[in-house]
Design a protein around this motif. Structure first.
Motif, PDB file in Angstrom:
ATOM      1  N   VAL A 192       0.952  -1.177  -0.033  1.00  0.00           N
ATOM      2  CA  VAL A 192      -0.041   0.028  -0.047  1.00  0.00           C
ATOM      3  C   VAL A 192       0.691   1.265   0.081  1.00  0.00           C
ATOM      4  O   VAL A 192       1.869   1.087   0.766  1.00  0.00           O
ATOM      5  CB  VAL A 192      -0.802  -0.052   1.199  1.00  0.00           C
ATOM      6  N   ARG A 193       0.470   2.343  -0.741  1.00  0.00           N
ATOM      7  CA  ARG A 193       1.096   3.563  -0.635  1.00  0.00           C
ATOM      8  C   ARG A 193       0.313   4.845  -1.165  1.00  0.00           C
ATOM      9  O   ARG A 193      -0.714   4.501  -2.026  1.00  0.00           O
ATOM     10  CB  ARG A 193       2.382   3.526  -1.838  1.00  0.00           C
ATOM     11  N   PRO A 194       0.492   5.707  -0.763  1.00  0.00           N
ATOM     12  CA  PRO A 194      -0.499   6.751  -1.334  1.00  0.00           C
ATOM     13  C   PRO A 194      -0.420   7.545  -2.750  1.00  0.00           C
ATOM     14  O   PRO A 194      -1.420   7.830  -3.077  1.00  0.00           O
ATOM     15  CB  PRO A 194      -0.052   8.120  -0.057  1.00  0.00           C
ATOM     16  N   GLU A 195       1.030   7.211  -3.164  1.00  0.00           N
ATOM     17  CA  GLU A 195       0.997   7.771  -4.635  1.00  0.00           C
ATOM     18  C   GLU A 195       1.835   6.704  -5.295  1.00  0.00           C
ATOM     19  O   GLU A 195       2.577   6.001  -4.985  1.00  0.00           O
ATOM     20  CB  GLU A 195       1.799   9.160  -4.730  1.00  0.00           C
TER      21      GLU A 195
ATOM     22  N   ASP B 194       7.335  -9.285   8.616  1.00  0.00           N
ATOM     23  CA  ASP B 194       8.618  -9.026   9.012  1.00  0.00           C
ATOM     24  C   ASP B 194       9.505  -9.091   7.832  1.00  0.00           C
ATOM     25  O   ASP B 194      10.491  -8.493   7.407  1.00  0.00           O
ATOM     26  CB  ASP B 194       9.233  -9.643  10.311  1.00  0.00           C
ATOM     27  N   ARG B 195       9.490 -10.407   7.199  1.00  0.00           N
ATOM     28  CA  ARG B 195      10.173 -10.610   6.127  1.00  0.00           C
ATOM     29  C   ARG B 195      10.148  -9.980   4.976  1.00  0.00           C
ATOM     30  O   ARG B 195      11.099  -9.634   4.046  1.00  0.00           O
ATOM     31  CB  ARG B 195      10.385 -12.470   5.947  1.00  0.00           C
ATOM     32  N   THR B 196       9.021  -9.726   4.748  1.00  0.00           N
ATOM     33  CA  THR B 196       8.714  -8.813   3.449  1.00  0.00           C
ATOM     34  C   THR B 196       9.222  -7.412   3.646  1.00  0.00           C
ATOM     35  O   THR B 196       9.622  -6.804   2.676  1.00  0.00           O
ATOM     36  CB  THR B 196       7.115  -8.812   3.137  1.00  0.00           C
ATOM     37  N   ALA B 197       8.966  -6.964   5.024  1.00  0.00           N
ATOM     38  CA  ALA B 197       9.396  -5.576   5.154  1.00  0.00           C
ATOM     39  C   ALA B 197      10.923  -5.578   5.074  1.00  0.00           C
ATOM     40  O   ALA B 197      11.530  -4.773   4.590  1.00  0.00           O
ATOM     41  CB  ALA B 197       9.203  -5.329   6.574  1.00  0.00           C
TER      42      ALA B 197
ATOM     43  N   PRO C  40       5.858  -0.971   6.833  1.00  0.00           N
ATOM     44  CA  PRO C  40       7.380  -1.905   6.750  1.00  0.00           C
ATOM     45  C   PRO C  40       8.614  -1.230   7.569  1.00  0.00           C
ATOM     46  O   PRO C  40       9.476  -2.102   7.611  1.00  0.00           O
ATOM     47  CB  PRO C  40       7.400  -1.941   5.103  1.00  0.00           C
ATOM     48  N   GLY C  41       8.518   0.198   7.218  1.00  0.00           N
ATOM     49  CA  GLY C  41       9.714   0.766   7.779  1.00  0.00           C
ATOM     50  C   GLY C  41      10.040   0.498   9.298  1.00  0.00           C
ATOM     51  O   GLY C  41      11.366  -0.272   9.622  1.00  0.00           O
ATOM     52  N   ALA C  42       9.277   0.393   9.983  1.00  0.00           N
ATOM     53  CA  ALA C  42       9.444  -0.066  11.349  1.00  0.00           C
ATOM     54  C   ALA C  42      10.011  -1.401  11.758  1.00  0.00           C
ATOM     55  O   ALA C  42      11.043  -1.738  12.359  1.00  0.00           O
ATOM     56  CB  ALA C  42       8.284   0.159  12.442  1.00  0.00           C
ATOM     57  N   ALA C  43       9.286  -2.387  10.726  1.00  0.00           N
ATOM     58  CA  ALA C  43       9.695  -3.830  10.823  1.00  0.00           C
ATOM     59  C   ALA C  43      11.000  -3.857  10.392  1.00  0.00           C
ATOM     60  O   ALA C  43      12.028  -4.729  10.868  1.00  0.00           O
ATOM     61  CB  ALA C  43       8.623  -4.601  10.404  1.00  0.00           C
ATOM     62  N   SER C  44      11.502  -3.007   9.444  1.00  0.00           N
ATOM     63  CA  SER C  44      12.708  -3.433   8.624  1.00  0.00           C
ATOM     64  C   SER C  44      13.612  -2.805   9.457  1.00  0.00           C
ATOM     65  O   SER C  44      14.748  -3.678   9.897  1.00  0.00           O
ATOM     66  CB  SER C  44      12.768  -2.526   7.199  1.00  0.00           C
TER      67      SER C  44
ATOM     68  N   ILE D 217       6.373   2.573  -0.374  1.00  0.00           N
ATOM     69  CA  ILE D 217       5.446   1.492   0.321  1.00  0.00           C
ATOM     70  C   ILE D 217       5.025   2.067   1.900  1.00  0.00           C
ATOM     71  O   ILE D 217       6.311   1.775   2.423  1.00  0.00           O
ATOM     72  CB  ILE D 217       5.811   0.321   0.174  1.00  0.00           C
ATOM     73  N   THR D 218       4.013   2.328   2.135  1.00  0.00           N
ATOM     74  CA  THR D 218       3.778   2.747   3.601  1.00  0.00           C
ATOM     75  C   THR D 218       3.165   1.612   4.562  1.00  0.00           C
ATOM     76  O   THR D 218       2.909   1.870   5.568  1.00  0.00           O
ATOM     77  CB  THR D 218       2.962   4.028   3.398  1.00  0.00           C
TER      78      THR D 218
END
Lengths: 139, 139, 139, 139, 139, 139
Positions: free
Chosen positions: C39-42, C93-96, C132-136, C111-112
């Motif tokens: 998912v992403r805004p743009e 987690d693995r995708t992130a 995903p950022g936090a998990a990454s 991607i948000t």
């Protein structure tokens, strides 16, 4: 020709023997979503192929006997690869035997064909179909 | 009778000739979600209808040869309406030929029926089924 | 807000500890049909959420590392109940992490939200979603 | 053998008579998602099993005559249990009659089998199949 | 955020009042295939969103109270149009109340959102979602 | 929060520009099965999210304007990649505009979110969601 089908599922662990099975030789598992179809040329006196309540209960009972099992440790499957095809046949045999014992009602003896389909994923499924009488007699 | 089915898909452009096709006479396209069913009376020595890995690879290869194409420009379809029915038959013929060439394994020669179903939307689908041997011989 | 989803599957054996799990405390298994939504805004410069080829390959690779395994014997899951919810989070987690490593392309950093859904049967499924950022960063 | 299938639906109220039906003896209802399959050995001159536009319109018209009805009050069903099996046969008969009247086009007379499947839920469905000519002649 | 969903169904008769409903103003019926999703930010001590056995039983019980009924004759729905949206909210309210009464276990109090989706056909569905606490308090 | 969704489909040809699209740079096509979801916090005076008849007709009309087209030749898409994501947004914009013009009824102005999902195969889909008011004002 009339057909009535019901759906249920069971979840098992198993492994396969033989190079042809590649990584599936390791212990893994599957959810099988199972469709059991009952076929006959004419409806019974109630205007149905089979009492759908009895049919659903019978299928649930047959799948319940396999559900949450490691099929590698089920004595009657010893030495057999419990492939999707094999399990479709096994569930067919048990359904045919239940018809033979009258568990689906006396009227269910008019059923001339049973088809059992096991969906193992969204991209693969297998089935076995046959006349229930012969299978019932064999048991 | 045992059946094993696998699913894959391909995406093409095409147009039809003939008034009966109405707006589909214009260049448009389709996603076809394809089910290929392999049928035989008895399992092979491995306890399967067909090596499902080989079956999936063969179907992917056959669909891959059509995927991302404008069927109006495929020479062997020249002068033909590539209807869903026609494509089901075409994929059947190619699957039968692959069986004949032994690409699904020697055991796959025991397959007595192949059924190819193309889903063109959530409300329409078409299939062709036949004995693979005859089709294989014809090619 | 834009979303792109891809589907794949894996098949495993496992057992659960704790009375709440009833018969699922025994070694059994499951097919998980997995949907991963990005998912992403743009949209990115190519007009897509993510390169769907890279996304499909990444998901296949992540599921491939779990496929045909007995999760009870996977060291990193030791002492954990590998419930459907837990596995949804694990695959998230693995995708992130893959996004963080740039495996889905540089553009995929836009991607948000990632949502991972595991279908364990026709009547039950579970999902985990998060940024995903936090998990990454956590890995 | 070629098959083309189309899907549509209708929503009705009804009740059943007979102990075998348990709680379904009370007035209740159902959505039936209906698949009508047209089967023939060879394609017609247009390269199709049937004009899919005409087929869809015919099925919509047949289901429309039942849609939003209380089947207990439909005169021609008086004294009958409108089970899923019964309705599959009824829709088969009406489809066969439409073929007989030429409503699906002259080419549709080449159809040798019609199969009508009614899905009453995600876990139960029923079908009737037969040669349309016999049914058409009977009406 | 974690979600667990379970699916079941019920079959009812009803009619609507108001011109906007067209032919649905007549007594007809529907099968509703119902998905109930339970959402929470963290898993409970057992590593699950909710005891899926209890969740399935609760949903079956709630739907069972509506199943095989003519909703026009259910006193608590008097004067209301039992639209798919309305029923989604009603089943949400009953699920929230069951959580409030502890029927899904003490741990289920950690559920922060419940989403109820009713599929009325293959082409139409409706849902209601909200925090169960507020709904539970209102009852 | 209430949601009502309807499903329909359209079939188009198109090609993409950019290395990232690989073989999809060639002219090909797709069937898009489209779900349009209408969301609002409270039901309208009729007890519905939206008049489902009007909603279905509007979606059919919007998809009909794209159906059986080669999108590469549609002037308003000139210079754009008509990816699934792009088309989801385009159909969202057209649906929002229809709401703004009052085509779904005056009550439909209470809709706060519209989500459009395009399924391009059994393993891939994309969606766009947003507030219809902003999109409507932009047109």
């Amino acid at each position: 020709m009339y057909t009535v089908s019901v759906r249920d599922h069971f979840m098992i662990a198993h492994s396969f023997r033989g190079e042809t099975f590649g990584p599936a030789q390791k212990l893994h598992g599957a959810t099988y979503v199972v469709d059991v179809a009952f076929v006959r040329p004419e409806l019974d006196a109630d205007g149905v192929v089979v009492d759908i309540g009895k049919a659903s209960d019978t299928v649930k009972s047959i799948l319940g006997a396999l559900n949450f099992k490691n099929l590698d440790e089920v004595p009657e499957f010893a030495g057999r690869n419990t492939t999707t095809e094999f399990l479709a046949r096994e569930i067919f045999d048990r359904t045919a035997a239940a018809i033979g014992r009258g568990e689906l009602g006396e009227n269910a003896r008019g059923i001339t064909l049973v088809r059992v389909t096991l969906h193992e994923s969204h991209v693969a499924w297998a089935s076995f179909e046959g006349a229930p009488g012969a299978a019932s007699a064999r048991r």
